[in-house]
Motif scaffolding. Structure first.
Motif, short mmCIF file in Angstrom:
data_model
loop_
_atom_site.label_atom_id
_atom_site.label_comp_id
_atom_site.label_asym_id
_atom_site.label_seq_id
_atom_site.Cartn_x
_atom_site.Cartn_y
_atom_site.Cartn_z
N ASN A 104 36.59 0.26 -111.27
CA ASN A 104 35.96 0.21 -109.95
C ASN A 104 34.69 -0.64 -110.04
O ASN A 104 33.74 -0.30 -110.74
N ARG A 105 34.66 -1.75 -109.31
CA ARG A 105 33.56 -2.70 -109.43
C ARG A 105 32.30 -2.25 -108.69
O ARG A 105 31.22 -2.80 -108.92
N GLU A 106 32.42 -1.27 -107.82
CA GLU A 106 31.24 -0.76 -107.13
C GLU A 106 30.69 0.49 -107.81
O GLU A 106 29.49 0.61 -108.04
N HIS A 107 31.59 1.44 -108.14
CA HIS A 107 31.17 2.70 -108.76
C HIS A 107 32.12 3.05 -109.91
O HIS A 107 33.03 3.86 -109.74
N SER A 351 35.68 -2.43 -101.80
CA SER A 351 34.61 -2.12 -102.75
C SER A 351 35.13 -2.13 -104.18
O SER A 351 34.48 -2.64 -105.10
N TYR A 352 36.31 -1.55 -104.37
CA TYR A 352 36.90 -1.45 -105.70
C TYR A 352 37.23 -2.83 -106.27
O TYR A 352 36.95 -3.12 -107.44
N GLY A 355 33.86 -5.50 -105.12
CA GLY A 355 32.52 -5.05 -105.46
C GLY A 355 31.57 -4.95 -104.29
O GLY A 355 30.38 -4.70 -104.47
N THR A 356 32.05 -5.13 -103.06
CA THR A 356 31.20 -5.02 -101.88
C THR A 356 32.04 -4.60 -100.68
O THR A 356 33.24 -4.88 -100.63
N ARG A 357 31.38 -3.94 -99.75
CA ARG A 357 32.01 -3.63 -98.46
C ARG A 357 31.17 -4.18 -97.32
O ARG A 357 31.34 -3.79 -96.16
#
Length: 479
Positions: A104-107, A351-352, A355-357
């Motif tokens: 998961n690139r965000e979390h 996001s995954y 890396g951004t929404r």
């Protein structure tokens, strides 16, 4: 059918206990197994209910003398909404298993087992609330959902997440005082906590009970003046946002209000006026607030507030004699659950992978990830009510019922017109972002996106289908 309903409520609690005792690695697998088993029981109940020609059943399970404290009611409304709660619960569990990992690139997260345990507890608590035939039963599960939401919203344990979790818990607990007062008023007059006893009350006492239930409903369903917890709750993992804030927790409020109206056998008009007026005020506020949002989850949070206002409006219009508006509101609970879950999971997938929404950073999604682009378009059209997607049919029923009762009471007409105007504005705004995000050459963030895991692709595909089919299911089910 009552035994099956009780099993549907208890099995997720048993699963949560099993996860608590199991090794860390087993958590996500046990969660999927118990969620799938719960859905199997739910489908069995649906089949039996259909075989019985939609003949309902109810049973008192806990009573002191003549005072019914907890019981279960199986009818067309509870079965339909429970089906959505359990089915989406399983889809979110499957999605979570793919979302909570180091990729998961965000979390990046390992998917701690307490996440899966609380998610199962939430499925069980929601099922219990939906099937409860007493105010005390609703109240017990109302509070359990609040505790689960606190644990899941604060899952990442950042200072902001913990503050948001505490805010959600405190505000919804304050709202629950409405149910405490409603239970007390009902017991004093009738000697029982059964919802069916509301019909025995005088008009004045009936209005008092329903208005206090409405206060509790505003808190859970994030309506003014108790709306402020929902946007901040977007600090939760996105699968949690999808389940709690699209399919389950926010539906508690509209559902308990609907059950109160169903049980009342004639509702004083003051309840309809208060409900409709607050729904329109919240609808306008939510629309204004989601216009400046560029964080996709916060945009969806304010959109959820407005969609819940449509449901409150439909339920309130039914007080003036529109069965069509009531059925439209119930269908919108069902339809919106699937469509908004899809939209939240689209945000989570972006996001995954990217890396951004943040919407300004997202372009060319369809070119890079076709299934994600299609999901974005379908979710946007379903939420805004474009045929043949699900939101159109339930909104149409609410508006149709509203215009029908407005012929007898012209003061209702401006409210229905305002709601219709918001629906058009909602379409225009989501069309803007859809045109910006989906087509074209991929932006840097989208071009660098990682591939979608198979679990996410499966869940998005199922929800795309349901964004079309849910309206036909609800319409045929409710007649």
């Amino acid at each position: 059918m009552i035994t099956l309903a009780l099993a549907i409520v208890l099995l997720p609690f048993l699963g949560a206990a099993a996860i608590g005792l199991a090794p860390h690695r087993a958590g996500k697998w046990l969660c999927q197994i118990f969620a799938a088993a719960t859905l199997a029981l739910m489908l069995d109940l649906v089949a039996r209910f259909v075989a019985a020609d939609h003949a309902g059943a109810s049973a008192s399970l806990i009573a002191l003398g003549h005072a019914e404290i907890f019981g279960l009611a199986v009818d067309s409304v509870s079965v339909l909404i429970a089906l959505a709660v359990v089915a989406i619960g399983l889809l979110v569990v499957v999605y979570s298993a793919a979302y909570l990992n180091a990729g998961n690139r965000e979390h990046p997260d390992t998917g701690r087992k307490r996440y899966y345990a609380f998610l199962l507890l939430f499925i069980g608590a929601m099922s219990g609330l939906v099937f409860s035939s007493t105010i005390t039963g609703q109240l017990a599960f109302f509070e359990i959902t609040g505790a689960c939401s606190w644990a899941l919203i604060g899952y990442y344990e950042s200072p902001k997440a913990l503050r948001s979790a505490a805010k959600a818990l405190i505000i919804t607990h304050i709202a629950s005082l409405g149910l405490y007062v409603a239970a007390a008023l009902l017991f004093v007059d009738t000697g029982t906590f059964a919802l069916s006893a509301i019909a025995q009350l005088t008009p004045a006492h009936k209005a008092a009970v329903l208005l206090t239930i409405l206060v509790a409903a505003w808190g859970k369903s994030a309506q003014l003046p108790m709306h402020m917890w929902l946007p901040d709750a977007m600090e939760a993992p996105t699968p949690v946002s999808a389940y709690l804030h699209a399919a389950s927790m926010v539906k508690v409020g509209v559902y308990i209000f609907a059950r109160g109206l169903m049980a009342a056998d004639g509702v004083p008009h003051i309840v309809g006026w208060v409900g409709a007026t607050m729904a329109i005020i919240t609808l306008i506020y939510g629309f204004i607030m989601y216009l400046p949002q560029v964080d996709m989850k916060r945009l969806l949070a304010y959109s959820t507030i407005t969609q819940l206002s449509y449901i409150f409006l439909g339920l309130s219009l039914s007080v003036f004699g529109s069965d069509l508006a009531f059925k439209g509101a119930i269908a919108h609970i069902f339809n919106h659950a699937f469509a908004k879950t899809l939209f939240f999971l689209v945000a989570g997938t972006l996001s995954y992978t990217a890396g951004t929404r943040m919407l300004p950073s997202l372009r060319g999604v369809l070119t890079k990830m076709p299934i994600l682009g299609v999901s974005f378009v379908v979710a946007a059209l379903a939420i805004t009510g474009v045929p043949p997607f699900s939101g159109f049919f339930s909104k149409f029923a609410i508006f149709g019922g509203g215009f029908a009762v407005s012929q007898q009471n012209l003061l209702l007409l401006p409210m229905v017109v305002i709601a219709l105007a918001e629906s058009v504005g909602c379409f225009a705004w989501f069309l803007k972002w859809m045109g910006y995000t989906v087509p074209g050459k991929p932006s840097d963030a989208v071009a660098a996106a990682s591939p979608l895991p198979a679990g996410m692709t499966f869940v998005l595909s199922v929800l795309v289908v349901m964004a079309v089919c849910s309206s036909f299911i609800a319409a045929s089910w409710l007649g």
